[in-house]
Design a protein around this motif. Structure first.
Motif, PDB file in Angstrom:
ATOM      1  N   LEU A  53      -5.625 -10.380   3.564  1.00  0.00           N
ATOM      2  CA  LEU A  53      -6.895 -10.010   2.946  1.00  0.00           C
ATOM      3  C   LEU A  53      -6.734  -9.808   1.441  1.00  0.00           C
ATOM      4  CD1 LEU A  53      -8.277  -7.563   5.642  1.00  0.00           C
ATOM      5  CD2 LEU A  53      -9.009  -9.918   5.182  1.00  0.00           C
ATOM      6  N   ILE A  54      -5.617  -9.229   1.046  1.00  0.00           N
ATOM      7  CA  ILE A  54      -5.338  -9.060  -0.386  1.00  0.00           C
ATOM      8  C   ILE A  54      -5.181 -10.423  -1.062  1.00  0.00           C
ATOM      9  CG2 ILE A  54      -3.599  -8.263  -2.050  1.00  0.00           C
ATOM     10  CD1 ILE A  54      -3.132  -5.880  -0.110  1.00  0.00           C
ATOM     11  N   ALA A  55      -4.458 -11.322  -0.407  1.00  0.00           N
ATOM     12  CA  ALA A  55      -4.222 -12.656  -0.981  1.00  0.00           C
ATOM     13  C   ALA A  55      -5.519 -13.443  -1.119  1.00  0.00           C
ATOM     14  CB  ALA A  55      -3.223 -13.420  -0.126  1.00  0.00           C
ATOM     15  N   ALA A  79      -0.515  -5.865  11.619  1.00  0.00           N
ATOM     16  CA  ALA A  79      -1.522  -5.225  10.768  1.00  0.00           C
ATOM     17  C   ALA A  79      -1.156  -5.347   9.292  1.00  0.00           C
ATOM     18  CB  ALA A  79      -1.676  -3.753  11.161  1.00  0.00           C
ATOM     19  N   TYR A  80       0.120  -5.170   8.978  1.00  0.00           N
ATOM     20  CA  TYR A  80       0.583  -5.274   7.591  1.00  0.00           C
ATOM     21  C   TYR A  80       0.325  -6.678   7.045  1.00  0.00           C
ATOM     22  CZ  TYR A  80       3.600  -4.939   3.519  1.00  0.00           C
ATOM     23  OH  TYR A  80       4.088  -4.955   2.231  1.00  0.00           O
ATOM     24  N   CYS A  81       0.661  -7.687   7.842  1.00  0.00           N
ATOM     25  CA  CYS A  81       0.442  -9.067   7.405  1.00  0.00           C
ATOM     26  C   CYS A  81      -1.047  -9.379   7.279  1.00  0.00           C
ATOM     27  CB  CYS A  81       1.129 -10.042   8.356  1.00  0.00           C
ATOM     28  SG  CYS A  81       2.928 -10.005   8.189  1.00  0.00           S
ATOM     29  N   ALA A  82      -1.859  -8.802   8.142  1.00  0.00           N
ATOM     30  CA  ALA A  82      -3.306  -8.998   8.048  1.00  0.00           C
ATOM     31  C   ALA A  82      -3.839  -8.408   6.748  1.00  0.00           C
ATOM     32  CB  ALA A  82      -4.004  -8.373   9.255  1.00  0.00           C
ATOM     33  N   VAL A  83      -3.365  -7.234   6.382  1.00  0.00           N
ATOM     34  CA  VAL A  83      -3.779  -6.608   5.118  1.00  0.00           C
ATOM     35  C   VAL A  83      -3.316  -7.457   3.936  1.00  0.00           C
ATOM     36  CG1 VAL A  83      -3.420  -4.603   3.613  1.00  0.00           C
ATOM     37  CG2 VAL A  83      -3.923  -4.268   6.047  1.00  0.00           C
ATOM     38  N   LEU A  84      -2.088  -7.943   3.985  1.00  0.00           N
ATOM     39  CA  LEU A  84      -1.604  -8.822   2.913  1.00  0.00           C
ATOM     40  C   LEU A  84      -2.457 -10.081   2.796  1.00  0.00           C
ATOM     41  CD1 LEU A  84       2.296  -8.728   3.129  1.00  0.00           C
ATOM     42  CD2 LEU A  84       0.831  -7.782   1.348  1.00  0.00           C
ATOM     43  N   THR A 108       9.181  -8.594   4.467  1.00  0.00           N
ATOM     44  CA  THR A 108       9.710  -8.836   3.124  1.00  0.00           C
ATOM     45  C   THR A 108       9.215 -10.162   2.567  1.00  0.00           C
ATOM     46  OG1 THR A 108      11.673  -7.526   3.637  1.00  0.00           O
ATOM     47  CG2 THR A 108      11.821  -9.008   1.747  1.00  0.00           C
ATOM     48  N   PHE A 109       9.312 -11.225   3.358  1.00  0.00           N
ATOM     49  CA  PHE A 109       8.864 -12.536   2.882  1.00  0.00           C
ATOM     50  C   PHE A 109       7.377 -12.500   2.549  1.00  0.00           C
ATOM     51  CE2 PHE A 109       7.230 -16.804   3.077  1.00  0.00           C
ATOM     52  CZ  PHE A 109       8.194 -17.540   2.414  1.00  0.00           C
ATOM     53  N   ALA A 110       6.571 -11.968   3.451  1.00  0.00           N
ATOM     54  CA  ALA A 110       5.126 -11.946   3.238  1.00  0.00           C
ATOM     55  C   ALA A 110       4.759 -11.137   1.999  1.00  0.00           C
ATOM     56  CB  ALA A 110       4.428 -11.380   4.474  1.00  0.00           C
ATOM     57  N   THR A 111       5.381  -9.989   1.829  1.00  0.00           N
ATOM     58  CA  THR A 111       5.076  -9.137   0.677  1.00  0.00           C
ATOM     59  C   THR A 111       5.380  -9.847  -0.631  1.00  0.00           C
ATOM     60  OG1 THR A 111       5.584  -7.151   1.962  1.00  0.00           O
ATOM     61  CG2 THR A 111       5.549  -6.923  -0.438  1.00  0.00           C
ATOM     62  N   LEU A 112       6.569 -10.409  -0.733  1.00  0.00           N
ATOM     63  CA  LEU A 112       6.948 -11.031  -1.998  1.00  0.00           C
ATOM     64  C   LEU A 112       6.262 -12.370  -2.220  1.00  0.00           C
ATOM     65  CD1 LEU A 112      10.569  -9.785  -2.275  1.00  0.00           C
ATOM     66  CD2 LEU A 112       8.704  -9.382  -3.851  1.00  0.00           C
TER      67      LEU A 112
END
Length: 150
Positions: free
Chosen positions: A145-147, A138-143, A10-14
């Motif tokens: 890369l997006i960032a 993996a989710y945080c790694a994708v985030l 949640t923190f990483a996404t937002l």
């Protein structure tokens, strides 16, 4: 998902979406609420009323203001305590919705009724498993890369 996984995702996404620590932190705290609110009844009532998305959508509607999405720390401080609490509670409720979505990828959640759980998304892993840990990484790694691309 475990509480740690809820907090991280949640923190990483937002944070990636808003670049605002207040928003990400408020939602992170809210992502812990559905499980923490069950208290002593955790075993018998897990993923029931506290995980019903309708309650969180109602809270989002109640605390919504047009400026809730674009806010800086200086604006919040100058606005006063009531608008700041309103923003906090809006993002806290958003964190509760994130929690429910995150739980939906690892088991059934209530959809139509608060006491009837249904599987709405494919189960990607078991709670507390190595699969959950790998998913969060993996989710945080994708985030990340997006960032970096933004």
């Amino acid at each position: 998902m475990t509480g740690v996984s809820h907090s991280i995702v949640t923190f990483a996404t937002l944070y990636v979406a808003t670049h605002n620590v207040f928003i990400a932190g408020s939602a992170m705290l809210g992502s812990l609420f559905p499980d923490k609110s069950e208290g002593l009844f955790w075993q018998s009532a897990h993923r029931s009323c506290s995980h019903w998305f309708v309650l969180y959508v109602a809270a989002l509607s109640f605390f919504w203001t047009p400026d809730v999405l674009s806010v800086t720390g200086v604006q919040m401080w100058q606005a006063g305590l009531i608008p700041m609490m309103r923003r906090f509670l809006f993002w806290f409720a958003a964190g509760g919705l994130f929690h429910i979505l995150e739980d939906a990828i690892c088991g059934p959640v209530p959809v139509l009724y608060p006491t009837k759980r249904m599987t709405v998304l494919p189960r990607l892993f078991k709670v507390g498993s190595v699969g959950e840990c790998l998913f969060v990484i993996a989710y945080c790694a994708v985030l990340y890369l997006i960032a970096v691309k933004l």
